[in-house]
Design a protein around this motif. Structure first.
Motif, mmCIF file in Angstrom:
data_model
loop_
_atom_site.group_PDB
_atom_site.id
_atom_site.type_symbol
_atom_site.label_atom_id
_atom_site.label_comp_id
_atom_site.label_asym_id
_atom_site.label_seq_id
_atom_site.Cartn_x
_atom_site.Cartn_y
_atom_site.Cartn_z
ATOM 1 N N GLU A 89 -92.966 -29.742 31.904
ATOM 2 C CA GLU A 89 -91.866 -28.857 31.491
ATOM 3 C C GLU A 89 -91.866 -27.564 32.306
ATOM 4 O O GLU A 89 -90.813 -27.114 32.774
ATOM 5 C CB GLU A 89 -91.985 -28.519 30.001
ATOM 6 C CG GLU A 89 -91.708 -29.677 29.064
ATOM 7 C CD GLU A 89 -92.933 -30.554 28.834
ATOM 8 O OE1 GLU A 89 -92.819 -31.542 28.112
ATOM 9 O OE2 GLU A 89 -94.000 -30.215 29.393
ATOM 10 N N LYS A 109 -94.228 -38.243 30.842
ATOM 11 C CA LYS A 109 -93.063 -37.418 30.511
ATOM 12 C C LYS A 109 -91.901 -37.702 31.448
ATOM 13 O O LYS A 109 -90.741 -37.581 31.052
ATOM 14 C CB LYS A 109 -93.438 -35.941 30.578
ATOM 15 C CG LYS A 109 -94.418 -35.513 29.498
ATOM 16 C CD LYS A 109 -94.826 -34.053 29.636
ATOM 17 C CE LYS A 109 -95.841 -33.670 28.547
ATOM 18 N NZ LYS A 109 -96.297 -32.259 28.696
ATOM 19 N N GLU A 167 -86.816 -29.812 25.046
ATOM 20 C CA GLU A 167 -88.257 -30.003 24.876
ATOM 21 C C GLU A 167 -88.488 -31.016 23.748
ATOM 22 O O GLU A 167 -88.697 -30.667 22.591
ATOM 23 C CB GLU A 167 -88.936 -28.674 24.559
ATOM 24 C CG GLU A 167 -90.446 -28.765 24.537
ATOM 25 C CD GLU A 167 -91.096 -27.455 24.132
ATOM 26 O OE1 GLU A 167 -92.329 -27.352 24.247
ATOM 27 O OE2 GLU A 167 -90.378 -26.547 23.707
ATOM 28 N N SER A 174 -90.972 -33.050 23.311
ATOM 29 C CA SER A 174 -92.348 -33.186 22.825
ATOM 30 C C SER A 174 -92.600 -32.332 21.589
ATOM 31 O O SER A 174 -93.508 -32.622 20.805
ATOM 32 C CB SER A 174 -93.324 -32.793 23.940
ATOM 33 O OG SER A 174 -93.107 -31.439 24.315
ATOM 34 N N ARG A 175 -91.775 -31.294 21.373
ATOM 35 C CA ARG A 175 -91.959 -30.444 20.193
ATOM 36 C C ARG A 175 -91.651 -31.201 18.916
ATOM 37 O O ARG A 175 -92.132 -30.831 17.836
ATOM 38 C CB ARG A 175 -91.085 -29.204 20.311
ATOM 39 C CG ARG A 175 -91.257 -28.219 19.174
ATOM 40 C CD ARG A 175 -90.591 -26.903 19.496
ATOM 41 N NE ARG A 175 -91.282 -26.212 20.571
ATOM 42 C CZ ARG A 175 -92.323 -25.409 20.398
ATOM 43 N NH1 ARG A 175 -92.808 -25.192 19.181
ATOM 44 N NH2 ARG A 175 -92.898 -24.823 21.417
ATOM 45 N N ARG A 231 -85.416 -23.905 23.133
ATOM 46 C CA ARG A 231 -86.232 -24.920 23.807
ATOM 47 C C ARG A 231 -85.368 -25.863 24.631
ATOM 48 O O ARG A 231 -85.703 -27.022 24.836
ATOM 49 C CB ARG A 231 -87.061 -25.710 22.790
ATOM 50 C CG ARG A 231 -87.877 -24.892 21.847
ATOM 51 C CD ARG A 231 -88.613 -23.759 22.529
ATOM 52 N NE ARG A 231 -89.565 -24.201 23.551
ATOM 53 C CZ ARG A 231 -90.093 -23.407 24.458
ATOM 54 N NH1 ARG A 231 -89.737 -22.130 24.509
ATOM 55 N NH2 ARG A 231 -90.940 -23.880 25.338
#
Length: 1852
Positions: free
Chosen positions: A450, A567, A245, A247-248, A219
Motif C-alpha cells: 500500500e 496483495k 485499503e 486489508s483493514r 483509507r
C-alpha cells in the motif's frame, strides 16, 4: 552587494539544531572572509562558537527582518530557505492562530485539531468575488480562484489536496465542495449541491477509519468532478475512487478501528429494522475487536448511522437497497467469526450448524452446506481433469478473509456507482472543477504494497507539480520580458521509470505473479539482479534479503517484500464467488456482475472515462474463460492505469494545490512539532517550490510600490515624473551588482536577499532620522526643564525667607500671650480649689443630717404599723367565733322544721284517700264537658272548610313552587355569584371593623405611651446636659455620614439612570426587532407576491382560451365580488388552470379593501387566540357531525324547512329563558343582597345593573329579529315550491361586517358550501329566475349568523363577568391601599394628617375627572364613527328601496350599475378635489405612475405632486360617497407602483421618487383623515378638506407596508452601487500619502493601494453619497426618512470595511489604523455638512472606529489591556482577538502583539456575553419608521401641468 557583507554584528542567522531543527542566533562580531568560526549569541542567553564547514565554507542562513515574519505568502520573504519557511509557519500557527499560508501557488493548511469559526456562510460571502491575493489565505480563496478561472478562461479546474493521514485533507476537500455548493447554487430544483455534500457522510462511513494518527482517516483516494452548466451553476458530480485499503476489513492494528460503518451498525443493532441482522456489540466480532479501541471519544456511532441513512435517502438509495447494504455488511461481520477446526495438517472442517456461518448464509441467501464445503476446499483444474483439494486451517482462514475483502470491495464500488448515478445530470456539462483528495507521501517502520502505491502516486503528482511551477515561473519572466535563465529543479522521472517502465518494479511484480511458483523471495532476487548497482535510486538493505530501498523525492523508503505478491494478486476462490452469485438475495449477484454491466451510466465522465476503481473490460461475447482472466488482472496494473487516467485529467485542467500539514502526532490543538513539520514540508513539495522561486528572482515589486516603499532612500533631486526611470536611477546607486535585479515591463525582480538589504538601508536611514529627531527633542526638553527648575528655585527661596520672618514674629507674640495666660490660670486654679473645698463640706453636712432624720422616721413608722397589725388580728378572732355560733343555731332550726313537715304530710295523705273528697272535686264537671262537645263540633266544621281551602292553596303552591324552582335553578349561579360578592363586601366591612378596633387599641396604646413619655421627660432633660458634649462629636460624624449618604444617593441615582437608559435601550431594541421581523415578513410577502404574479402571467400565456361556464350574478355579489373571492384567490394559486368562473384573458387585481378588513380582523383575533381556538374546534366538530348526518340522509328540502322551524323555536325558547334569568337575577340582587351592596350608589350594584339592562335590551332586539325572520320564512315557504337552486349564493355585505371572528366566517362559509352542494343537484327544477330561493338562502345564512352571534353574546357575558371579578379585585386592592394610607396618616401629627387627607382626596378627584374625560372623548369618537356609518347605511337603504321599487333583477344590476346622481351645483371656489370618469382610471394610472419620468418631475415640479393628485382624486370619490371608486383607485395605484418598481427597480432615482411619493400619499391620508391626532398642524381650510365618508385607516397600513418594501428595495440598490467602492476607498487607497509603507506581497499580488484610474477612492464614496442625498432631497423625501437611509448607508460602509479588515492581515497595522480614522473623520465631516449628525449614522461606524483605535493603541501592559477592554465595547471578543492576532508591523519600530497579552485580553473578556460571530452582517437592514410629516401646502393652490397629460381631469 556580496552576501558576506550582510554578516555583520547583530545580524541574526539560523543554525541547525537536533531538537528544534533550526535555532536562531545573533552575530557578536562582523564576519570577515576567511574566518572559520562565527561567534554567536543564542536566544537562551548562551554564547556559541559555530564552526564553518571547511569544504563548502557555507555560511548559516540569514534570518528575515521581523516585519517580514508572519507573511501571508512565503515567497514574500526576502530570504527563502527552510528555516525561514518553518519559522514563518510556526509564528502564524502558534502566535496568530492562522492555519492557512500561501507558498506561491500552493496553499499550506496546518491542521489545528480544533473547530474554528472561519467556515460560516458569512466567511464564504466575504471571499466570494474577491481576488486571491486580496484576502488572507483560506481554502475558500483557492476555491474562489478555481471557480473564477473556470468562468473567465473557460477551462476546467482541479484542486489537488494532499498530505499525511490526519493532516486534514478530507476536511479541506469538504470545505472546498461546500464553497462551490454555496456560491454557485443549483441549476435545477433538485438541490444537486445538497446531494454533492450528502455524498461525504456515505463515503466517510464506508471508506474512513480510525488510525493511530487520525480518528477519521480516509483509507482510499477519490477524485470528485463537480459539473457546471453554461451559467456556472452546479448540475451534477462524478466521483472516482482508487486503492481502497481492503486489508483493514480483516485486520486492524492496535488502537485502530475497522471502517466506521461496521461500528455504526453495531451501535444501531437495537433498532427494530436491524433485529434481522442479529448484530451485537462490536467487541463480539473478530473483524471489529482486533484494535481494542471500538469507541472514538466524542463520536456517537448511532447518530452517525442516522446521518448516513439520511444521506443515502437524499441520494436516492431506497430503503430496500439500504437494508440490502446493511445485510451484506452484517454478513461480513458474521463471516469473520467463522472458526475452522483442523483434522490434520492439510485439511480442516467447520463445526456442524456453526452459528456465525449459518447467520452469514441466511443473510446472503446461500446454501449452508455448499458454502461450508467451499470454505474448506478448493478446485484445481489441469489440462485434463479437475481436482477438489482440502486446504489447511491457515489457508481456509486466509481464504475467508480474502472473500470478506472481496465482498466489501465490490460493495464499495457498487455504492460509489449509485452515488454517481444520483449525482448524474441529464443537462449537458459545460465545465467542471475536480477535487482530488489523495494521501500524501508515507513512510513507516514497516512499509508494504500500500505504501509503495501511495508513494508511486505522489511521485507522479510531484512531477506534475514541479512542471506546473516551472511553467508559471517561465510565463512570468516572458511576460515581463526578462532574460530567461534555465532554472535547475529536481526531476523525479528516473524514480518513476524505476517503478513503471519496462522491467520496472511493477512489471517484475506482475511477471512474478504469473509464475506458478512465484514467491516474494524470488521477486526480491529479480529486483536485485535487475536494478541493484544499475540504478542510483534503488538500494538493498545491508541486513535483509527480503526488502529494497527506493530514493523518492521526499526521502528514502525501505519496503518489505513480504505480502507484495499476495496483495497484488488479490486472489479469491472462484467457487466461493459462484456460490454467492447463486444467492436468492437479489442485490448480492449484482455486485459480482461483469464490469461492463456493473458500471452505472453515470460513473463514466462525459469523455467516456471509467472510474479509477475499474478497468475497461473486453466485450462479453469473447471466450468463456475471458472473464476469469479479466478478473485476474493485478492490483498494481489497475492502479497504474488509474493513475495514468488521473494524470491525463489533471494535465487537461488548471491545477490548484493544497498541502495539508500535520503539526504533531498527538492531535494536540495548536501545538507545533518542528521535526514533523519539516518532514512533511520536504515531502509535499513546498520546499521545492521555495527552491525554484529562490533560484530566480523571488522578490517582485511594481514600480509604484517600490517608489512608495523606498522613497526615504531617495533625494529630492532623484525624484522624476517617470516612476520607472526614478526606480532605475536609485537602484543603480544602491545595488552595484546588476545581476541582483532585473527591470521588467511593470515590475522589478530581485534576487534572494536583496529586499532584505534594501530594508536594512531603509531601516538605517529611518533610524538615523529618528536619532536626529530624538536628539533635537531631548535637547529642547532638557532646556525647558532647566528653565523650569531655575524659576522654581527662585520661587522657593522667596517663600522660605518670608516664612522665616513670619515665624519670628509669631514667636514674639506667643511669648507675651503665655505670660498673660499664666497669670489668669494661676488665679483660676486657686479659686477653683476653694470652691471645691466649700462644696464638699456642705455635702457632708447635708448627708449626715439626712441620715439622722431618716432613722427617727423609720422608728416611728415601725411602731405605728405594729399597732395596726394588733387591731386587725383581734377583730378577725372575734368575727370567727361569732360565725361558728350562728352556723350551729341555724342547723338546729332546720332539723326541727323538717320533723314538723313530715308530720303534716302524713295527715294530708290520709285525707286524700276518702270518697267525699272526690265528690267535692267533680261538682260542675258534667256541664263543662257538654260545652266542650259543642265547641269540638264547631271546630270540625271549620276544619273541613280550611282543608278544602288548603288543598286549593297546595295545588296553586305546588305549581308556583315548581315554576319558581325551575327559575331558581337557572339563577343559582347568578345568586351564588351575588352572594359571593355580598360575602366579599361583608368580609371587607368586617375587616374595616377589625381595623377600627385595632385603631382604638392603637390610640389607647398611644395614650399610655404619651403618659410614659411625660414621665420620662424629666429624666431625659437631666440627661440632655450630659449628651451635649457627645452631640458635638456626633454632629461631625453626622456630617461625614451625610456626605457619604449624598455620595451614595448620587451613585444610586446614577445607577438608576443607567438602568433606566439600559432598559430604554432594551425596549428600543425589542421594538426594532419586532419591526425588523415584520418588515422581513413583508419583504418575503412581496417576493412571494411577485412570484405569484410571474406564475400568473405564465399561466395566462399558457391558457389563452376563454373559460366556459361564466354566469351572471346579482348586484350584491358583483359589488362584493372581491371580498368574497379574496381567500380563494390566494389559496388557489396552484389551481388557476382548473378554475372556470373567471375568464383567463382578464387579470383581476387584488382587492385591497377586503384584504385590509381581514388583516385587521386577524390582528384582533390574535388577542383572543385561546378562546377563539376552542370555539373554532367546537365549530369544526359540529360541521363534521352535520356532514356525517347529511351523508346518511338524503338532502330533501322539507327536512331543511323542518330544521329551520326547530331552530326558530329553539331561539325563541332560548330568548325567553335568558330574559327570565335576567329578571330573576335582578330581583335576587335587589331583594336578597346586603343593603350596602345593593345600595344605588354601590359600585358592584351599578356595574351589575348596567350589564343586566344591556343584555336584556340585546335579547329583546334578537327576539324581534327572530320574529321578523320567522314571518319572512313563513311567507317564503308558502311561495316557494320544494325546488333547489343552481346559482351560487353569496354572503351579504352587512353579514360579512357582522362576522366578529374566524369561527363565524368559517361557519358561514361551510354553510354556503353545503347550500351550493345541495342546490346543485336539481338545477332543472329551479323557477324562472331563482331569485326567491336566492333570497331564502340568504335569510337562512342570516339565521345561522344569528345563532353564532348568540354564542358570541354568551361569551361576551362571560367576559363581562370576568371583568367584574377583576374590578372587585381592584377594589380590594384599593381598600388595602386606603388602609395603608390610613395607618400612615395616624402616625402623623394632627395638622399633617389633615393636610395629607386633603391631598389624597384631591388626587382621587383628579384621577376620576381624568377618567371621565377619557370616557367622554371615547364616546365622542364613537358618535362620530356611528354618524359616518349611519350615512353609509342610509344611502344603501335608499339604493335598495329604489331597486325594489323598480323590480330590477340581478343580471340587470350587473349590466347597468348604479351611479351616483350628479346634482348641479353653483360655481364655487376650487375645493382641492379632482374629478375623473370611471373609464379614465387606467389612463390616469398610466400617465401619472407607469409612464412618468422621475427626473423631469423632480426638477420642474413641486415634490410629491403625483401623491397630491392621487389624494385629490380620492377626496372627490369620498365626496361622492362612492366606495367602489375609492377602492378601485387605491388598488390600481398600489399595483401600478409595484409594477414600476418591478420594471425599473435597479434605478435609484425611480425607487427614491416612488418612496417619497408613497410616503407623501400616506401622510396626506393621515393629515386629512379627520382624526384629531393628525389635525393639530392643519389650517382651518385644510380641516375643511378632510375626508367625510370613508375611514381609510386600513389602506394607510397597506401603503405603509408598500413604503417598507420600497425602502428595502432602495437599500438594496444603494448597496449594489456602494459595494465595489467601499474596500478600495476605505482600506486600500492611501488618503494620507506616505503614512503606510508597502510591504513585499509575494506571488499573490494584492490590489494596489495607489490610486489608478480605475480604482475607487474616498472621494468616490463621498461623491456617491452626495449624489444619493441630492436625489432624495430633490424628490422631497421626508428628512427623518433621509436620516434612516443615510444611517443604513453608513452601516453598510462600516460593516463591509470591518469585515475586510478582519480577513486581511496586511491591513492590520498602525498606519492603516490612522488611514481608517482619517477616512471616518471625512465621513463625519460629510454628516456635519448635511446636518445629519443626529441621524445615528455615526454610531453605526463605532465598531470600525474602535477597530482603528485598537490598531493604534499601546498593547503591552495590563493597564493597556484594561483600556482596550473598556474602549472596544462595540466589538465582540472574537473581533478584538482577531485584530490583535492579525496586527502586523510595517516598520521595524513597531512591535508585534505578544501571545501573553492576547491571552490577558481573552481572560478579561471571558465574562462578556456577545455574539461568537466574527463578521458583521453586511446584509442587515434596520427597521424603518415613517414619522408623520404634515404638509403646509394647500390643496386648492396645486396646479396640474399640461406635461403630465392629465387633461381629462377636471377641478372641482
Amino acid at each position: 552587494m556580496a552576501a558576506s557583507e550582510l554578516y555583520t554584528k547583530f545580524a541574526r542567522v539560523w543554525i541547525p539544531d537536533p531538537e528544534e531543527v533550526w535555532k536562531s542566533a545573533e552575530l557578536l562580531k562582523d564576519y570577515k572572509p576567511g574566518d572559520k568560526v562565527l561567534l554567536l549569541h543564542l536566544e537562551d542567553g548562551k554564547d556559541l562558537e559555530y564552526r564553518l564547514d571547511p569544504k563548502t565554507k557555507e555560511l548559516p542562513h540569514l534570518r528575515n527582518p521581523d516585519i517580514l515574519v508572519g507573511e501571508n505568502d512565503l515567497t514574500a520573504l526576502s530570504y527563502l530557505h527552510e528555516p525561514a519557511v518553518l519559522h514563518n509557519l510556526r509564528v502564524r500557527f502558534i502566535d496568530s492562530k492562522l492555519i492557512y499560508t500561501y507558498c506561491g501557488i500552493v496553499l499550506v493548511a496546518i491542521n489545528p485539531y480544533e473547530q474554528l469559526p472561519i467556515y460560516g456562510e458569512d466567511i464564504i460571502n466575504a471571499y466570494s468575488g474577491q481576488n486571491m491575493g486580496d484576502m488572507d489565505p483560506h481554502i475558500f480563496a483557492v476555491a474562489e480562484e478555481a471557480y473564477k478561472q473556470m468562468a473567465r478562461d473557460e477551462r476546467n479546474q482541479s484542486i489537488i489536496v494532499s498530505g499525511e493521514s490526519g493532516a486534514g485533507k478530507t476536511v479541506s476537500a469538504k470545505y472546498a465542495m461546500r464553497y462551490f455548493a454555496t456560491v454557485s447554487g443549483s441549476a435545477s430544483e433538485a438541490n444537486v449541491e445538497e446531494k454533492v455534500l450528502a455524498s461525504n457522510p456515505i463515503m466517510e462511513s464506508i471508506g474512513n477509519a480510525k488510525t493511530t494518527r487520525n480518528d477519521n482517516s480516509s483509507r482510499f483516494g477519490k477524485y470528485i468532478e463537480i459539473g457546471f452548466d453554461k451559467r456556472y451553476r452546479i448540475i451534477g458530480a462524478n466521483m472516482r475512487t482508487y486503492l481502497l485499503e481492503k486489508s483493514r476489513v480483516v485486520f486492524q492494528a492496535e488502537e485502530e478501528r475497522n471502517y466506521h460503518i461496521f461500528y455504526q451498525l453495531c451501535a444501531s443493532a437495537n433498532l427494530p429494522e436491524f433485529k434481522v441482522l442479529r448484530l451485537g456489540d462490536a467487541n463480539n466480532f473478530h473483524y471489529t475487536n482486533q484494535g481494542g479501541s471500538p469507541v472514538i471519544e466524542g463520536v456517537d456511532d448511532a447518530k452517525e448511522m442516522a446521518h448516513t441513512r439520511q444521506a443515502c435517502t437524499l441520494l436516492g438509495i431506497s430503503e430496500s437497497y439500504q437494508m440490502g447494504i446493511f445485510r451484506i455488511l452484517a454478513g461480513i461481520l458474521h463471516l469473520g467469526n467463522v472458526v475452522f477446526m483442523s483434522r490434520d495438517s492439510d485439511s480442516c472442517t467447520i463445526p456442524p450448524k456453526h452459528e456465525p456461518l449459518s447467520i452469514f448464509c441466511d443473510l446472503m441467501g446461500v446454501d449452508f452446506e455448499e458454502m461450508c464445503h467451499w470454505l474448506c476446499h478448493r478446485k484445481l483444474a489441469t489440462a485434463t481433469e479437475t481436482y477438489i483439494k482440502p486446504i489447511s486451517k491457515l489457508q481456509a482462514t486466509n481464504a475467508r478473509d480474502a472473500l470478506a475483502k472481496h465482498i466489501y470491495a465490490k460493495l464499495f464500488n457498487w455504492i460509489v456507482d449509485h452515488v454517481n448515478q444520483a449525482l448524474h445530470s441529464a443537462v449537458k456539462q459545460h465545465s467542471f472543477i475536480g477535487v482530488l483528495d489523495i494521501y500524501g507521501f508515507e513512510t513507516f517502520e514497516i512499509n508494504s504494497f500500500e505504501q509503495f502505491c501511495i508513494n508511486y502516486a505522489n511521485e507522479k503528482l510531484q512531477q506534475q507539480f514541479n512542471m506546473h511551477v516551472f511553467k508559471l515561473e517561465q510565463e512570468e519572466y516572458m511576460k515581463e520580458q526578462i532574460p530567461w535563465t534555465l532554472i535547475d529543479f529536481y526531476d523525479n522521472q528516473p524514480c518513476i521509470n524505476l517503478i513503471e517502465s519496462k522491467l520496472g518494479i511493477l512489471d517484475l511484480l506482475d511477471e512474478e505473479c504469473k509464475m506458478p511458483k512465484g514467491t516474494d523471495d524470488t521477486w526480491a532476487q529479480k529486483l536485485y539482479n535487475t536494478h541493484l548497482n544499475k540504478c542510483a535510486l534503488f538500494e538493498k538493505p545491508r541486513l535483509s534479503n527480503k526488502a529494497f530501498i527506493i530514493q523518492h523525492f521526499a526521502d528514502k523508503v525501505e519496503y518489505q517484500c513480504e505480502g507484495f505478491l499476495e496483495k497484488n494478486k488479490d486472489t479469491v476462490f472462484e467457487e466461493q464467488i459462484k456460490v454467492l452469485k447463486s444467492s436468492k438475495f437479489k442485490m448480492l449477484p449484482e455486485l459480482f456482475q461483469d464490469d461492463e454491466k456493473a458500471i452505472s451510466p453515470t460513473s463514466a465522465t462525459s469523455s467516456g472515462r471509467v472510474p479509477l476503481t475499474r478497468i475497461p473490460s473486453k466485450p462479453t461475447k469473447g471466450r468463456p474463460g475471458q472473464t476469469a482472466k479479466e478478473h485476474k488482472k493485478t492490483v498494481g496494473h489497475q492502479f497504474r492505469n488509474s493513475l495514468h487516467l488521473l494524470m491525463e485529467t489533471l494535465n487537461a485542467t488548471t491545477p490548484h494545490y493544497v498541502r495539508c500539514i500535520k503539526p504533531n502526532d498527538f492531535k494536540f490543538p495548536f501545538t507545533f512539532d518542528e521535526k514533523r513539520a519539516v518532514q512533511q514540508l520536504r515531502a509535499c513539495g513546498v520546499l521545492e517550490t521555495i527552491r525554484i522561486s529562490a533560484a530566480g528572482f523571488p522578490s517582485r515589486w511594481t514600480y509604484q510600490e517600490f517608489f512608495s516603499r523606498y522613497r526615504v532612500l531617495m533625494k529630492q533631486k532623484d525624484v522624476l515624473s517617470d516612476r520607472k526611470q526614478t526606480c532605475k536611477n536609485v537602484l543603480e546607486k544602491l545595488i552595484v551588482d546588476k545581476d541582483k535585479y532585473q527591470f521588467g515591463k511593470t515590475k522589478i525582480f530581485f534576487r534572494a536577499g536583496q529586499v532584505a538589504y534594501l530594508e536594512k538601508l531603509r531601516a538605517d536611514k529611518l533610524r538615523a532620522a529618528c536619532i536626529r529627531i530624538q536628539k533635537t527633542i531631548r535637547g529642547w526638553l532638557l532646556r525647558k526643564k532647566y528653565l523650569r527648575m531655575r524659576k522654581a528655585a527662585i520661587t522657593v527661596q522667596r517663600y522660605v525667607r518670608g516664612h522665616q520672618a513670619r515665624c519670628y514674629a509669631k514667636f514674639l507674640r506667643r511669648t507675651k500671650a503665655a505670660t498673660i495666660i499664666q497669670k489668669h490660670w494661676r488665679m483660676y486654679v486657686a479659686r477653683r480649689r476653694y470652691k471645691i473645698t466649700r462644696t464638699a463640706t456642705i455635702v457632708l453636712q447635708s448627708y449626715l443630717r439626712g441620715y439622722l432624720a431618716r432613722n427617727r422616721y423609720h422608728k416611728m413608722l415601725r411602731e405605728h404599723k405594729a399597732v395596726i397589725i394588733q387591731k386587725w388580728v383581734r377583730g378577725w378572732l372575734a368575727r370567727t367565733s361569732y360565725r361558728r355560733s350562728i352556723h350551729a343555731i341555724i342547723y338546729l332550726q332546720c332539723c326541727f322544721r323538717r320533723m314538723m313537715a313530715k308530720r303534716e304530710l302524713k295527715k294530708l295523705k290520709i285525707e286524700a284517700r276518702s270518697v267525699e273528697r272526690y265528690k267535692k272535686l267533680h261538682i260542675g264537671m258534667e256541664n263543662k264537658i257538654m260545652q266542650l262537645q259543642r265547641k269540638v263540633d264547631e271546630q270540625n266544621k271549620d276544619y273541613k272548610c280550611l282543608m278544602e281551602k288548603l288543598t286549593n292553596l297546595e295545588g296553586i303552591y305546588n305549581s308556583e313552587t315548581e315554576k319558581l324552582r325551575s327559575d331558581l335553578e337557572r339563577l343559582q349561579l347568578s345568586e351564588e355569584e351575588a352572594k359571593i360578592a355580598t360575602g366579599r363586601v361583608l368580609s371587607l366591612q368586617e375587616e374595616i371593623a377589625k381595623l377600627r378596633k385595632d385603631l382604638e387599641q392603637t390610640q389607647s396604646e398611644k395614650k399610655s405611651i404619651e403618659e410614659r413619655a411625660d414621665r420620662y421627660k424629666q429624666e431625659t432633660e437631666q440627661l440632655v446636659s450630659n449628651l451635649k458634649e457627645e452631640n458635638t462629636l456626633l454632629k461631625q460624624e453626622k456630617e461625614t455620614l451625610n456626605h457619604r449618604i449624598v455620595e451614595q444617593a448620587k451613585e444610586m441615582t446614577e445607577t438608576m439612570e443607567k438602568k433606566l437608559v439600559e432598559e430604554t435601550k432594551q425596549l428600543e431594541l425589542d421594538l426594532n426587532d419586532e419591526r425588523l421581523r415584520y418588515q422581513n415578513l413583508l419583504n418575503e410577502f412581496s417576493r412571494l407576491e411577485e412570484r405569484y404574479d410571474d406564475l400568473k402571467e405564465e399561466m395566462t400565456l399558457m391558457v389563452n382560451v376563454p373559460k366556459p361556464g361564466h354566469k351572471r350574478t346579482d348586484s350584491t355579489h358583483s359589488s362584493n365580488e372581491s371580498e368574497y373571492t379574496f381567500s380563494s384567490e390566494i389559496a388557489e394559486t396552484e389551481d388557476i388552470p382548473s378554475r372556470t368562473e373567471e375568464p383567463s384573458e382578464k387579470k383581476v387585481p387584488l382587492d385591497m379593501s377586503l384584504f385590509l378588513k381581514l388583516q385587521k380582523r386577524v390582528t384582533e383575533l390574535e388577542q383572543e387566540k385561546q378562546v377563539m381556538q376552542d370555539e373554532l374546534d367546537r365549530k369544526e366538530e359540529q360541521v363534521l357531525r352535520s356532514k356525517a348526518k347529511e351523508e346518511e340522509r338524503p338532502q330533501i328540502r322539507g327536512a331543511e324547512l323542518e330544521y329551520e322551524s326547530l331552530k326558530r323555536q329553539e331561539l325563541e325558547s332560548e330568548n325567553k329563558k335568558l330574559k327570565n334569568e335576567l329578571n330573576e337575577l335582578r330581583k335576587a340582587l335587589s331583594e336578597k343582597s346586603a343593603p350596602e351592596v345593593t345600595a344605588p350608589g354601590a359600585p358592584a350594584y351599578r356595574v351589575l345593573m348596567e350589564q343586566l339592562t344591556s343584555v336584556s335590551e340585546e335579547l329583546d332586539v334578537r327576539k324581534e329579529e327572530v320574529l321578523i325572520l320567522r314571518s319572512q320564512l313563513v311567507s317564503q315557504k308558502e311561495a316557494i315550491q320544494p325546488k333547489n337552486t343552481m346559482t351560487d349564493s353569496t354572503i351579504l355585505l352587512e353579514d360579512v361586517q357582522k362576522m366578529k371572528d374566524k369561527g363565524e366566517i368559517a361557519q358561514a362559509y361551510i354553510g354556503l358550501k353545503e347550500t351550493n352542494r345541495s342546490s346543485a343537484m336539481d338545477c332543472h327544477e329551479l323557477n324562472e329566475d331563482g331569485e326567491l330561493l336566492l333570497v331564502y338562502e340568504g335569510l337562512k345564512q342570516a339565521n345561522r349568523l344569528l345563532e353564532s352571534q348568540l354564542q358570541s353574546q354568551k361569551r361576551s357575558h362571560e367576559n363581562e363577568a370576568e371583568a367584574l371579578r377583576g374590578e372587585i379585585q381592584s377594589l380590594k386592592e384599593e381598600n388595602n391601599r386606603q388602609q395603608q394610607l390610613l395607618a400612615q396618616n395616624l402616625q402623623l401629627p394632627p395638622e399633617a394628617r389633615i393636610e395629607a387627607s386633603l391631598q389624597h382626596e384631591i388626587t382621587r378627584l383628579t384621577n376620576e375627572n381624568l377618567d371621565l374625560m377619557e370616557q367622554l372623548e371615547k364616546q365622542d369618537k364613537t358618535v362620530r364613527k356611528l354618524k359616518k356609518q349611519l350615512k353609509v347605511f342610509a344611502k344603501k337603504i335608499g339604493e335598495l328601496e329604489v331597486g325594489q321599487m323598480e323590480n330590477i333583477s340581478p343580471g340587470q344590476i350587473i349590466d347597468e350599475p348604479i351611479r351616483p346622481v350628479n346634482i348641479p351645483r353653483k360655481e364655487k371656489d376650487f375645493q382641492g378635489m379632482l374629478e375623473y370618469k370611471k373609464e379614465d382610471e387606467q389612463k390616469l394610472v398610466k400617465n401619472l405612475i407607469l409612464e412618468l419620468k422621475p427626473r423631469g418631475v423632480a426638477v420642474n415640479l413641486i415634490p410629491g405632486l403625483p401623491a397630491y393628485i392621487l389624494f385629490m382624486c380620492v377626496r372627490h370619490a369620498d365626496y361622492l360617497n362612492d366606495d367602489q371608486k375609492v377602492r378601485s383607485l387605491l388598488t390600481s395605484t398600489i399595483n401600478s407602483i409595484k409594477k414600476v418598481l418591478k420594471k425599473r427597480g435597479d434605478d435609484f432615482e425611480t425607487v427614491s421618487f416612488w418612496l417619497s411619493n408613497t410616503c407623501r400619499f400616506l401622510h396626506c391620508l393621515k393629515q386629512y383623515s379627520g382624526e384629531e391626532g393628525f389635525m393639530k398642524h392643519n389650517t382651518s381650510r385644510q380641516n375643511e378638506h378632510c375626508l367625510t365618508n370613508f375611514d381609510l385607516a386600513e389602506y394607510r397600513q397597506v401603503l405603509s407596508d408598500l413604503a417598507i418594501q420600497i425602502y428595502q428595495q432602495l437599500v438594496r440598490v444603494l448597496e449594489n452601487i456602494l459595494q465595489p467602492m467601499i474596500v478600495s476607498g476605505m482600506l486600500e487607497h492611501e488618503t494620507i500619502q506616505g503614512v503606510s509603507g508597502v510591504k513585499p506581497t509575494g506571488l499573490r499580488k494584492r490590489t494596489s493601494s495607489i490610486a489608478d484610474e480605475g480604482t475607487y477612492t474616498l472621494d468616490s464614496i463621498l461623491r456617491q453619497l452626495n449624489s444619493f442625498h441630492s436625489v432624495m432631497c430633490q424628490h422631497g423625501m421626508d428628512p427623518e426618512l433621509i436620516k434612516q437611509v443615510v444611517k443604513q448607508m453608513f452601516y453598510i460602509v462600516g460593516a463591509v470595511t470591518l469585515n475586510n479588515l478582519l480577513l486581511r492581515k496586511d491591513m492590520c497595522s498602525w498606519s492603516k489604523g490612522m488611514q481608517i480614522r482619517y477616512n471616518v473623520s471625512q465621513l463625519e465631516e460629510w454628516l456635519r455638512d448635511k446636518n445629519l449628525m443626529n441621524s445615528g449614522a455615526k454610531e453605526t461606524l463605532e465598531p470600525l472606529i474602535q477597530a482603528a483605535q485598537l490598531l493604534q493603541v499601546k498593547k503591552k501592559t495590563d493597564d493597556d489591556a484594561e483600556a482596550i477592554c473598556s474602549m472596544c465595547n462595540a466589538l465582540t471578543t472574537a473581533q478584538i482577538v482577531k485584530v490583535l492576532n492579525l496586527y502586523t508591523p510595517v516598520n521595524e519600530f513597531e512591535e508585534r502583539v505578544s501571545v501573553s497579552f492576547i491571552r490577558t485580553i481573552q481572560m478579561r473578556l471571558r465574562d462578556r456575553k456577545d455574539s461568537p460571530q466574527l463578521l458583521m452582517d453586511a446584509k442587515h437592514i434596520f427597521p424603518v419608521t415613517f414619522p408623520f410629516n404634515p404638509s403646509s401646502l394647500a390643496l386648492e393652490t396645486i396646479q396640474i401641468p399640461a406635461s403630465l397629460g392629465l387633461g381629462f381631469i377636471s377641478r372641482v
